[in-house]
Write a protein that holds these residues in place. Structure first.
Motif, PDB file in Angstrom:
ATOM      1  N   ALA A   1       0.836  -1.205   0.000  1.00  0.00           N
ATOM      2  CA  ALA A   1       0.000   0.000   0.000  1.00  0.00           C
ATOM      3  C   ALA A   1       0.869   1.253   0.000  1.00  0.00           C
ATOM      4  N   TYR A   2       1.931   1.223   0.773  1.00  0.00           N
ATOM      5  CA  TYR A   2       2.864   2.353   0.807  1.00  0.00           C
ATOM      6  C   TYR A   2       3.501   2.566  -0.560  1.00  0.00           C
ATOM      7  N   ARG A   3       3.946   1.482  -1.174  1.00  0.00           N
ATOM      8  CA  ARG A   3       4.589   1.578  -2.496  1.00  0.00           C
ATOM      9  C   ARG A   3       3.612   2.110  -3.539  1.00  0.00           C
ATOM     10  N   GLU A   4       2.386   1.644  -3.525  1.00  0.00           N
ATOM     11  CA  GLU A   4       1.399   2.116  -4.492  1.00  0.00           C
ATOM     12  C   GLU A   4       1.114   3.605  -4.307  1.00  0.00           C
ATOM     13  N   ARG A   5       1.069   4.026  -3.069  1.00  0.00           N
ATOM     14  CA  ARG A   5       0.741   5.428  -2.793  1.00  0.00           C
ATOM     15  C   ARG A   5       1.866   6.368  -3.209  1.00  0.00           C
ATOM     16  N   PHE A   6       3.102   6.001  -2.910  1.00  0.00           N
ATOM     17  CA  PHE A   6       4.213   6.905  -3.159  1.00  0.00           C
ATOM     18  C   PHE A   6       4.963   6.611  -4.447  1.00  0.00           C
ATOM     19  N   ALA A   7       4.779   5.445  -5.043  1.00  0.00           N
ATOM     20  CA  ALA A   7       5.436   5.129  -6.308  1.00  0.00           C
ATOM     21  C   ALA A   7       4.794   5.909  -7.448  1.00  0.00           C
ATOM     22  N   LYS A   8       3.530   6.271  -7.334  1.00  0.00           N
ATOM     23  CA  LYS A   8       2.847   7.022  -8.374  1.00  0.00           C
ATOM     24  C   LYS A   8       3.501   8.382  -8.570  1.00  0.00           C
ATOM     25  N   GLU A   9       3.957   9.002  -7.480  1.00  0.00           N
ATOM     26  CA  GLU A   9       4.626  10.286  -7.579  1.00  0.00           C
ATOM     27  C   GLU A   9       5.928  10.156  -8.361  1.00  0.00           C
ATOM     28  N   GLU A  10       6.673   9.089  -8.100  1.00  0.00           N
ATOM     29  CA  GLU A  10       7.924   8.862  -8.823  1.00  0.00           C
ATOM     30  C   GLU A  10       7.660   8.603 -10.299  1.00  0.00           C
ATOM     31  N   GLU A  11       6.621   7.819 -10.597  1.00  0.00           N
ATOM     32  CA  GLU A  11       6.283   7.538 -11.987  1.00  0.00           C
ATOM     33  C   GLU A  11       5.861   8.812 -12.708  1.00  0.00           C
ATOM     34  N   ALA A  12       5.143   9.684 -12.021  1.00  0.00           N
ATOM     35  CA  ALA A  12       4.712  10.942 -12.631  1.00  0.00           C
ATOM     36  C   ALA A  12       5.914  11.799 -12.984  1.00  0.00           C
ATOM     37  N   GLU A  13       6.918  11.818 -12.129  1.00  0.00           N
ATOM     38  CA  GLU A  13       8.129  12.569 -12.426  1.00  0.00           C
ATOM     39  C   GLU A  13       8.830  11.999 -13.646  1.00  0.00           C
ATOM     40  N   VAL A  14       8.893  10.700 -13.744  1.00  0.00           N
ATOM     41  CA  VAL A  14       9.546  10.060 -14.888  1.00  0.00           C
ATOM     42  C   VAL A  14       8.779  10.385 -16.162  1.00  0.00           C
ATOM     43  N   LYS A  15       7.483  10.322 -16.122  1.00  0.00           N
ATOM     44  CA  LYS A  15       6.680  10.623 -17.301  1.00  0.00           C
ATOM     45  C   LYS A  15       6.873  12.080 -17.728  1.00  0.00           C
ATOM     46  N   GLU A  16       6.945  12.976 -16.771  1.00  0.00           N
ATOM     47  CA  GLU A  16       7.144  14.385 -17.072  1.00  0.00           C
ATOM     48  C   GLU A  16       8.497  14.601 -17.752  1.00  0.00           C
ATOM     49  N   ILE A  17       9.500  13.943 -17.253  1.00  0.00           N
ATOM     50  CA  ILE A  17      10.830  14.050 -17.848  1.00  0.00           C
ATOM     51  C   ILE A  17      10.823  13.477 -19.263  1.00  0.00           C
ATOM     52  N   ASP A  18      10.147  12.367 -19.448  1.00  0.00           N
ATOM     53  CA  ASP A  18      10.063  11.765 -20.781  1.00  0.00           C
ATOM     54  C   ASP A  18       9.369  12.700 -21.769  1.00  0.00           C
ATOM     55  N   ILE A  19       8.307  13.346 -21.329  1.00  0.00           N
ATOM     56  CA  ILE A  19       7.578  14.280 -22.205  1.00  0.00           C
ATOM     57  C   ILE A  19       8.469  15.458 -22.566  1.00  0.00           C
ATOM     58  N   LEU A  20       9.170  15.981 -21.582  1.00  0.00           N
ATOM     59  CA  LEU A  20      10.071  17.106 -21.854  1.00  0.00           C
ATOM     60  C   LEU A  20      11.183  16.698 -22.817  1.00  0.00           C
ATOM     61  N   ALA A  21      11.682  15.489 -22.672  1.00  0.00           N
ATOM     62  CA  ALA A  21      12.725  15.009 -23.592  1.00  0.00           C
ATOM     63  C   ALA A  21      12.173  14.889 -25.006  1.00  0.00           C
ATOM     64  N   GLU A  22      10.938  14.426 -25.136  1.00  0.00           N
ATOM     65  CA  GLU A  22      10.325  14.322 -26.458  1.00  0.00           C
ATOM     66  C   GLU A  22      10.152  15.697 -27.093  1.00  0.00           C
ATOM     67  N   ILE A  23       9.712  16.664 -26.306  1.00  0.00           N
ATOM     68  CA  ILE A  23       9.548  18.031 -26.818  1.00  0.00           C
ATOM     69  C   ILE A  23      10.902  18.579 -27.270  1.00  0.00           C
ATOM     70  N   ARG A  24      11.914  18.355 -26.467  1.00  0.00           N
ATOM     71  CA  ARG A  24      13.261  18.810 -26.826  1.00  0.00           C
ATOM     72  C   ARG A  24      13.721  18.183 -28.129  1.00  0.00           C
ATOM     73  N   ASP A  25      13.506  16.878 -28.265  1.00  0.00           N
ATOM     74  CA  ASP A  25      13.936  16.191 -29.481  1.00  0.00           C
ATOM     75  C   ASP A  25      13.186  16.710 -30.705  1.00  0.00           C
ATOM     76  N   GLU A  26      11.908  17.000 -30.560  1.00  0.00           N
ATOM     77  CA  GLU A  26      11.133  17.535 -31.686  1.00  0.00           C
ATOM     78  C   GLU A  26      11.597  18.929 -32.074  1.00  0.00           C
ATOM     79  N   LEU A  27      11.915  19.741 -31.067  1.00  0.00           N
ATOM     80  CA  LEU A  27      12.419  21.082 -31.349  1.00  0.00           C
ATOM     81  C   LEU A  27      13.774  21.016 -32.048  1.00  0.00           C
TER      82      LEU A  27
END
Length: 116
Positions: free
Chosen positions: A87-113
């Motif tokens: 339960a602890y991992r599910e609650r706090f792992a989502k925050e880490e995954e969101a950070e990773v997804k945000e970084i991935d999106i920013l990297a994609e934007i950078r690559d497109e630019l």
């Protein structure tokens, strides 16, 4: 001597030592809980210890006691440690995954630019 000190101070070794000490302390709690459950089972069945049960001269009672103890210990570990940890991992792992997804999106934007 410095290498030995480095070995002792490694994170894994320290974590293992802490886990061992906590496990030993938790063992006492589980043994007391198991004894309590065995007493309750004994009140229902008439005897809290099945060790003297020997149908046909075969010592089945020790095995029955060991199986009941194992099931109780497994249940305590599962519901007292594993489920809360999951339960602890599910609650706090989502925050880490969101950070990773945000970084991935920013990297994609950078690559497109860069591609333009």
């Amino acid at each position: 001597m410095a290498g030995f000190k480095k070995f002792l101070m490694q994170g894994n070794l320290v974590q293992l030592a802490v886990a061992f000490v906590i496990g030993a302390a938790f063992s006492t709690v589980v043994k007391a809980f198991t004894a309590m459950i065995m007493d309750l089972i004994g009140k229902l069945g008439g005897t809290p210890n099945f060790s003297s049960y020997q149908p046909g001269g075969v010592h089945v009672g020790d095995f029955i006691t060991a199986v009941i103890t194992f099931v109780i210990v497994a249940a305590v570990i599962y519901f007292g440690v594993v489920k809360p940890y999951e339960a602890y991992r599910e609650r706090f792992a989502k925050e880490e995954e969101a950070e990773v997804k945000e970084i991935d999106i920013l990297a994609e934007i950078r690559d497109e630019l860069r591609a333009r």
